[in-house]
Write an enzyme that holds these catalytic residues in place. Structure first.
Site, PDB file in Angstrom:
ATOM      1  N   LYS A 180       0.851  -1.191   0.000  1.00 45.48           N
ATOM      2  CA  LYS A 180       0.000   0.000   0.000  1.00 45.48           C
ATOM      3  C   LYS A 180       0.883   1.235   0.000  1.00 45.48           C
ATOM      4  CE  LYS A 180      -3.616   2.437   2.501  1.00 45.48           C
ATOM      5  NZ  LYS A 180      -4.645   2.365   3.530  1.00 45.48           N
ATOM      6  N   LYS A 202      -2.297  -1.669  -3.733  1.00 46.42           N
ATOM      7  CA  LYS A 202      -3.151  -0.486  -3.695  1.00 46.42           C
ATOM      8  C   LYS A 202      -2.314   0.769  -3.787  1.00 46.42           C
ATOM      9  CE  LYS A 202      -6.107   1.876  -0.443  1.00 46.42           C
ATOM     10  NZ  LYS A 202      -6.586   1.926   0.911  1.00 46.42           N
TER      11      LYS A 202
END
Ligand code: PBG
Length: 329
Positions: free
Chosen positions: A197, A251
Protein backbone atom coordinates in the site's frame (compact mmCIF):
# COMPACT_ATOMS: atom_id res chain seq x y z
CA UNK A 1 6.92 -19.51 -34.84
CA UNK A 2 7.30 -19.05 -38.61
CA UNK A 3 7.60 -15.49 -39.74
CA UNK A 4 5.58 -13.46 -42.20
CA UNK A 5 3.91 -14.30 -44.55
CA UNK A 6 3.20 -17.73 -43.00
CA UNK A 7 2.38 -16.07 -39.74
CA UNK A 8 -0.14 -13.26 -39.92
CA UNK A 9 -1.06 -12.12 -36.42
CA UNK A 10 -4.13 -10.35 -37.75
CA UNK A 11 -5.83 -13.67 -38.69
CA UNK A 12 -6.78 -14.20 -35.04
CA UNK A 13 -8.23 -10.71 -34.90
CA UNK A 14 -10.17 -10.87 -38.14
CA UNK A 15 -13.65 -11.46 -36.75
CA UNK A 16 -15.48 -11.34 -33.53
CA UNK A 17 -15.84 -15.14 -33.18
CA UNK A 18 -12.11 -15.79 -33.33
CA UNK A 19 -11.31 -12.82 -31.08
CA UNK A 20 -13.57 -14.24 -28.43
CA UNK A 21 -12.05 -17.73 -28.78
CA UNK A 22 -8.48 -16.50 -28.36
CA UNK A 23 -9.20 -13.97 -25.61
CA UNK A 24 -6.76 -14.70 -22.79
CA UNK A 25 -8.61 -12.88 -20.04
CA UNK A 26 -12.15 -11.96 -19.13
CA UNK A 27 -13.76 -9.87 -16.44
CA UNK A 28 -16.77 -11.24 -14.69
CA UNK A 29 -18.89 -10.03 -11.81
CA UNK A 30 -17.30 -12.74 -9.68
CA UNK A 31 -13.96 -10.88 -9.91
CA UNK A 32 -15.36 -7.76 -8.27
CA UNK A 33 -15.54 -6.55 -4.68
CA UNK A 34 -17.66 -3.49 -3.97
CA UNK A 35 -16.31 -1.02 -1.38
CA UNK A 36 -19.25 0.54 0.49
CA UNK A 37 -19.27 3.66 2.68
CA UNK A 38 -21.58 3.60 5.70
CA UNK A 39 -23.13 6.40 7.72
CA UNK A 40 -25.20 6.48 10.89
CA UNK A 41 -27.19 9.40 9.46
CA UNK A 42 -30.83 8.61 8.67
CA UNK A 43 -30.30 9.41 4.99
CA UNK A 44 -27.61 8.39 2.54
CA UNK A 45 -25.51 11.25 1.18
CA UNK A 46 -23.57 11.57 -2.07
CA UNK A 47 -19.78 11.78 -2.04
CA UNK A 48 -19.10 14.96 -4.03
CA UNK A 49 -15.80 13.85 -5.54
CA UNK A 50 -17.14 10.40 -6.52
CA UNK A 51 -20.18 10.77 -8.81
CA UNK A 52 -22.62 7.89 -8.22
CA UNK A 53 -21.06 6.89 -4.86
CA UNK A 54 -22.88 7.40 -1.57
CA UNK A 55 -22.36 7.08 2.14
CA UNK A 56 -25.16 4.61 2.78
CA UNK A 57 -27.52 4.57 5.70
CA UNK A 58 -28.02 1.18 7.33
CA UNK A 59 -31.35 0.82 5.53
CA UNK A 60 -30.00 1.73 2.12
CA UNK A 61 -26.98 -0.53 2.43
CA UNK A 62 -29.32 -3.52 2.44
CA UNK A 63 -30.58 -2.46 -0.99
CA UNK A 64 -27.01 -2.14 -2.24
CA UNK A 65 -26.23 -5.60 -0.90
CA UNK A 66 -29.28 -6.99 -2.64
CA UNK A 67 -28.17 -5.54 -5.98
CA UNK A 68 -24.64 -6.84 -5.51
CA UNK A 69 -25.88 -10.32 -4.61
CA UNK A 70 -28.27 -10.43 -7.56
CA UNK A 71 -25.49 -9.46 -9.95
CA UNK A 72 -23.15 -12.15 -8.63
CA UNK A 73 -20.67 -9.83 -6.88
CA UNK A 74 -19.14 -12.07 -4.19
CA UNK A 75 -18.29 -9.56 -1.47
CA UNK A 76 -18.53 -6.05 -0.06
CA UNK A 77 -15.73 -4.13 1.66
CA UNK A 78 -17.17 -1.88 4.36
CA UNK A 79 -15.90 1.55 5.45
CA UNK A 80 -17.63 3.65 8.12
CA UNK A 81 -17.98 7.42 8.25
CA UNK A 82 -17.67 7.88 11.99
CA UNK A 83 -19.42 10.73 13.80
CA UNK A 84 -16.78 13.32 14.80
CA UNK A 85 -18.03 13.19 18.40
CA UNK A 86 -17.04 9.50 18.61
CA UNK A 87 -13.43 10.02 17.52
CA UNK A 88 -11.00 9.87 20.43
CA UNK A 89 -7.21 9.59 20.73
CA UNK A 90 -7.52 5.96 21.96
CA UNK A 91 -9.90 5.15 19.06
CA UNK A 92 -12.00 2.99 21.37
CA UNK A 93 -15.03 3.39 19.13
CA UNK A 94 -13.21 1.08 16.70
CA UNK A 95 -13.72 -1.92 18.99
CA UNK A 96 -17.04 -0.99 20.61
CA UNK A 97 -19.44 -3.88 20.18
CA UNK A 98 -22.33 -1.75 18.99
CA UNK A 99 -20.45 0.60 16.65
CA UNK A 100 -21.67 1.44 13.15
CA UNK A 101 -19.61 -1.14 11.32
CA UNK A 102 -20.53 -3.98 13.67
CA UNK A 103 -24.23 -3.16 13.41
CA UNK A 104 -23.88 -3.11 9.62
CA UNK A 105 -22.16 -6.50 9.64
CA UNK A 106 -24.95 -8.02 11.73
CA UNK A 107 -27.71 -6.64 9.50
CA UNK A 108 -26.00 -7.61 6.27
CA UNK A 109 -25.21 -11.12 7.48
CA UNK A 110 -28.81 -11.56 8.56
CA UNK A 111 -30.18 -10.39 5.21
CA UNK A 112 -27.53 -11.81 2.90
CA UNK A 113 -25.67 -14.62 4.62
CA UNK A 114 -23.93 -15.69 1.42
CA UNK A 115 -22.49 -12.27 0.60
CA UNK A 116 -18.87 -12.00 1.80
CA UNK A 117 -18.02 -9.14 4.14
CA UNK A 118 -14.51 -7.71 4.22
CA UNK A 119 -13.86 -5.13 6.92
CA UNK A 120 -11.02 -2.69 7.27
CA UNK A 121 -8.63 -2.83 10.21
CA UNK A 122 -7.06 0.61 10.71
CA UNK A 123 -7.68 3.49 13.07
CA UNK A 124 -8.17 6.39 10.64
CA UNK A 125 -12.00 6.56 10.75
CA UNK A 126 -11.86 6.67 14.57
CA UNK A 127 -8.85 8.89 15.05
CA UNK A 128 -9.43 12.65 15.33
CA UNK A 129 -6.15 13.05 13.41
CA UNK A 130 -7.13 10.81 10.50
CA UNK A 131 -4.05 8.62 10.93
CA UNK A 132 -4.14 4.83 10.73
CA UNK A 133 -2.22 4.47 14.00
CA UNK A 134 -1.59 6.22 17.31
CA UNK A 135 0.35 9.45 17.12
CA UNK A 136 2.78 9.96 20.02
CA UNK A 137 4.73 13.19 19.73
CA UNK A 138 5.35 13.39 16.02
CA UNK A 139 5.53 9.62 15.44
CA UNK A 140 2.96 7.00 14.53
CA UNK A 141 3.87 4.28 17.02
CA UNK A 142 3.85 0.75 15.68
CA UNK A 143 3.52 -1.72 18.54
CA UNK A 144 0.94 0.23 20.57
CA UNK A 145 -1.12 0.62 17.40
CA UNK A 146 -1.10 -3.13 16.84
CA UNK A 147 -2.71 -3.68 20.26
CA UNK A 148 -5.60 -1.45 19.17
CA UNK A 149 -5.82 -3.18 15.78
CA UNK A 150 -6.12 -6.54 17.53
CA UNK A 151 -9.04 -5.27 19.60
CA UNK A 152 -10.67 -3.88 16.45
CA UNK A 153 -10.15 -7.13 14.51
CA UNK A 154 -11.61 -9.24 17.34
CA UNK A 155 -14.60 -6.94 17.60
CA UNK A 156 -15.24 -7.28 13.84
CA UNK A 157 -14.87 -11.05 14.07
CA UNK A 158 -17.37 -11.27 16.94
CA UNK A 159 -19.81 -9.20 14.87
CA UNK A 160 -19.58 -11.75 12.07
CA UNK A 161 -17.17 -10.41 9.45
CA UNK A 162 -15.83 -13.05 7.06
CA UNK A 163 -12.50 -11.37 6.41
CA UNK A 164 -10.53 -8.67 8.19
CA UNK A 165 -8.35 -6.50 6.01
CA UNK A 166 -5.62 -4.58 7.81
CA UNK A 167 -4.96 -1.47 5.73
CA UNK A 168 -2.78 0.30 8.27
CA UNK A 169 0.72 -0.78 7.14
CA UNK A 170 2.08 -1.28 10.69
CA UNK A 171 4.89 -3.84 10.85
CA UNK A 172 4.02 -7.25 12.25
CA UNK A 173 0.28 -6.78 12.59
CA UNK A 174 -0.74 -9.73 10.42
CA UNK A 175 0.87 -12.34 12.67
CA UNK A 176 -0.40 -10.79 15.89
CA UNK A 177 -3.95 -10.47 14.54
CA UNK A 178 -3.89 -14.08 13.23
CA UNK A 179 -2.82 -15.37 16.65
CA UNK A 180 -5.47 -13.32 18.44
CA UNK A 181 -8.23 -14.51 16.09
CA UNK A 182 -7.16 -18.14 16.50
CA UNK A 183 -6.98 -17.83 20.27
CA UNK A 184 -10.64 -16.75 20.31
CA UNK A 185 -11.65 -19.57 18.00
CA UNK A 186 -12.00 -17.45 14.87
CA UNK A 187 -9.86 -19.81 12.83
CA UNK A 188 -12.12 -19.38 9.79
CA UNK A 189 -11.99 -15.59 9.70
CA UNK A 190 -9.74 -14.70 6.77
CA UNK A 191 -6.96 -12.15 6.62
CA UNK A 192 -6.63 -10.02 3.51
CA UNK A 193 -3.52 -7.94 3.90
CA UNK A 194 -3.10 -4.55 2.33
CA UNK A 195 0.49 -5.64 1.85
CA UNK A 196 1.65 -3.27 -0.86
CA UNK A 197 0.00 0.00 0.00
CA UNK A 198 1.55 3.19 -1.22
CA UNK A 199 1.47 6.70 0.26
CA UNK A 200 -0.61 7.78 -2.72
CA UNK A 201 -2.28 11.00 -3.81
CA UNK A 202 -5.16 8.89 -5.15
CA UNK A 203 -6.87 8.44 -1.74
CA UNK A 204 -8.24 12.00 -1.52
CA UNK A 205 -11.90 11.29 -2.35
CA UNK A 206 -11.97 8.34 0.12
CA UNK A 207 -10.84 10.63 2.91
CA UNK A 208 -13.66 13.03 1.97
CA UNK A 209 -16.12 10.13 2.02
CA UNK A 210 -15.27 8.92 5.52
CA UNK A 211 -14.50 12.39 6.84
CA UNK A 212 -10.87 11.71 7.77
CA UNK A 213 -9.18 13.99 5.25
CA UNK A 214 -9.78 17.44 6.66
CA UNK A 215 -8.20 16.53 9.97
CA UNK A 216 -5.22 14.65 8.58
CA UNK A 217 -2.11 16.10 10.09
CA UNK A 218 0.89 15.63 7.84
CA UNK A 219 0.99 12.63 5.53
CA UNK A 220 1.22 8.84 5.84
CA UNK A 221 4.73 8.47 4.44
CA UNK A 222 6.24 6.95 7.59
CA UNK A 223 4.03 3.89 7.28
CA UNK A 224 2.67 3.65 3.73
CA UNK A 225 5.19 2.78 1.01
CA UNK A 226 7.23 5.20 -1.06
CA UNK A 227 5.72 5.30 -4.53
CA UNK A 228 9.22 4.88 -5.99
CA UNK A 229 9.67 1.35 -4.64
CA UNK A 230 8.90 -2.07 -6.08
CA UNK A 231 11.32 -4.55 -4.46
CA UNK A 232 10.28 -3.30 -1.05
CA UNK A 233 6.72 -4.28 -1.94
CA UNK A 234 7.81 -7.86 -2.59
CA UNK A 235 9.41 -7.97 0.88
CA UNK A 236 6.16 -6.66 2.38
CA UNK A 237 4.22 -9.46 0.69
CA UNK A 238 6.74 -12.11 1.75
CA UNK A 239 6.49 -11.03 5.39
CA UNK A 240 2.70 -10.91 5.35
CA UNK A 241 2.45 -14.39 3.85
CA UNK A 242 4.85 -15.73 6.50
CA UNK A 243 2.71 -14.09 9.18
CA UNK A 244 -0.43 -15.77 7.89
CA UNK A 245 -2.12 -13.55 5.30
CA UNK A 246 -4.58 -15.59 3.19
CA UNK A 247 -4.74 -13.02 0.41
CA UNK A 248 -2.69 -9.95 -0.38
CA UNK A 249 -3.54 -6.65 -1.96
CA UNK A 250 -1.84 -4.01 -4.06
CA UNK A 251 -3.15 -0.49 -3.69
CA UNK A 252 -3.74 1.79 -5.61
CA UNK A 253 -4.52 -0.27 -8.70
CA UNK A 254 -3.91 1.03 -12.20
CA UNK A 255 -0.70 2.99 -11.50
CA UNK A 256 0.70 -0.12 -9.78
CA UNK A 257 -0.19 -2.95 -12.16
CA UNK A 258 3.54 -3.74 -12.30
CA UNK A 259 3.27 -4.72 -8.65
CA UNK A 260 0.18 -6.86 -9.20
CA UNK A 261 2.07 -8.75 -11.88
CA UNK A 262 5.27 -9.12 -9.87
CA UNK A 263 3.52 -10.21 -6.69
CA UNK A 264 1.46 -12.81 -8.52
CA UNK A 265 4.47 -14.17 -10.39
CA UNK A 266 6.74 -14.22 -7.35
CA UNK A 267 4.34 -15.75 -4.81
CA UNK A 268 1.38 -17.25 -6.67
CA UNK A 269 -0.94 -16.32 -3.83
CA UNK A 270 -4.44 -14.89 -4.31
CA UNK A 271 -3.69 -11.28 -5.22
CA UNK A 272 -6.17 -8.45 -5.20
CA UNK A 273 -5.94 -4.90 -6.48
CA UNK A 274 -7.77 -1.88 -5.11
CA UNK A 275 -8.88 0.55 -7.79
CA UNK A 276 -9.05 3.42 -5.31
CA UNK A 277 -11.27 6.44 -4.94
CA UNK A 278 -9.05 8.78 -6.95
CA UNK A 279 -8.93 6.36 -9.86
CA UNK A 280 -12.72 6.20 -9.83
CA UNK A 281 -12.94 10.01 -9.65
CA UNK A 282 -10.52 10.42 -12.57
CA UNK A 283 -12.42 8.06 -14.85
CA UNK A 284 -15.79 9.54 -13.93
CA UNK A 285 -14.59 13.11 -14.45
CA UNK A 286 -13.42 12.28 -17.95
CA UNK A 287 -16.45 10.21 -18.92
CA UNK A 288 -18.95 12.73 -17.51
CA UNK A 289 -17.32 15.37 -19.67
CA UNK A 290 -17.67 13.14 -22.69
CA UNK A 291 -13.88 12.98 -23.06
CA UNK A 292 -13.73 9.20 -22.67
CA UNK A 293 -16.31 6.52 -23.46
CA UNK A 294 -17.65 5.45 -20.06
CA UNK A 295 -18.56 1.81 -20.70
CA UNK A 296 -15.55 0.96 -22.82
CA UNK A 297 -13.05 2.62 -20.50
CA UNK A 298 -14.48 0.83 -17.47
CA UNK A 299 -14.35 -2.58 -19.12
CA UNK A 300 -10.88 -2.02 -20.54
CA UNK A 301 -9.56 -0.83 -17.20
CA UNK A 302 -10.92 -3.78 -15.24
CA UNK A 303 -9.66 -6.21 -17.87
CA UNK A 304 -6.18 -4.76 -17.43
CA UNK A 305 -6.23 -5.85 -13.77
CA UNK A 306 -7.02 -9.40 -14.82
CA UNK A 307 -4.30 -9.35 -17.47
CA UNK A 308 -1.80 -8.22 -14.82
CA UNK A 309 -2.72 -11.26 -12.73
CA UNK A 310 -5.22 -9.95 -10.20
CA UNK A 311 -7.65 -12.54 -8.87
CA UNK A 312 -10.09 -9.81 -8.03
CA UNK A 313 -10.51 -6.04 -7.95
CA UNK A 314 -12.02 -3.79 -5.34
CA UNK A 315 -13.81 -1.13 -7.35
CA UNK A 316 -16.47 1.48 -6.64
CA UNK A 317 -17.73 0.72 -10.14
CA UNK A 318 -18.54 -2.93 -9.30
CA UNK A 319 -22.33 -2.72 -9.58
CA UNK A 320 -22.27 -0.60 -12.70
CA UNK A 321 -19.72 -2.87 -14.40
CA UNK A 322 -21.54 -6.03 -13.32
CA UNK A 323 -24.68 -4.59 -14.96
CA UNK A 324 -22.78 -3.93 -18.18
CA UNK A 325 -21.50 -7.50 -18.14
CA UNK A 326 -24.98 -8.86 -17.45
CA UNK A 327 -26.20 -6.91 -20.49
CA UNK A 328 -23.62 -8.77 -22.56
CA UNK A 329 -20.90 -6.13 -22.83
C1 PBG B 1 -7.30 3.78 5.42
C2 PBG B 1 -7.75 3.43 4.06
C3 PBG B 1 -7.61 4.30 2.98
C4 PBG B 1 -8.20 3.66 1.90
C5 PBG B 1 -8.68 2.42 2.33
N1 PBG B 1 -8.37 2.29 3.68
C6 PBG B 1 -7.09 5.67 2.91
C7 PBG B 1 -5.76 5.99 3.44
O1 PBG B 1 -4.90 5.12 3.57
O2 PBG B 1 -5.57 7.15 3.74
C8 PBG B 1 -8.28 4.29 0.55
C9 PBG B 1 -9.25 3.73 -0.40
C10 PBG B 1 -9.57 4.62 -1.54
O3 PBG B 1 -8.96 5.69 -1.77
O4 PBG B 1 -10.50 4.26 -2.26
N2 PBG B 1 -6.88 2.79 6.24
Amino acid sequence: MPSFPRTRMRRNRASSFIRSLVAENRVSATDLILPVFLTDAAKSSPVASMPGVFRHSLDDVLRVAEQAAELGIPALALFPEVDAALKTPDCSESWREDNLINRAIARLKQGFPGLGLITDVALDPYNPLGHDGYLVGDRIVNDETIEALVRQALSLARAGTDIVAPSDMMDGRIGVIRDALDAEGFTDVGLMSYAVKYASAYYGPFRDAIGSGGALKGDKKTYQMDTANALEGLREVELDIEEGADTVMVKPGLPYLDMVCRVKEAFGVPTFAYQVSGEYAAIMAATENGWLDHDRVWLETLLSFKRAGADGVLTYGAIMVARLLAEGA
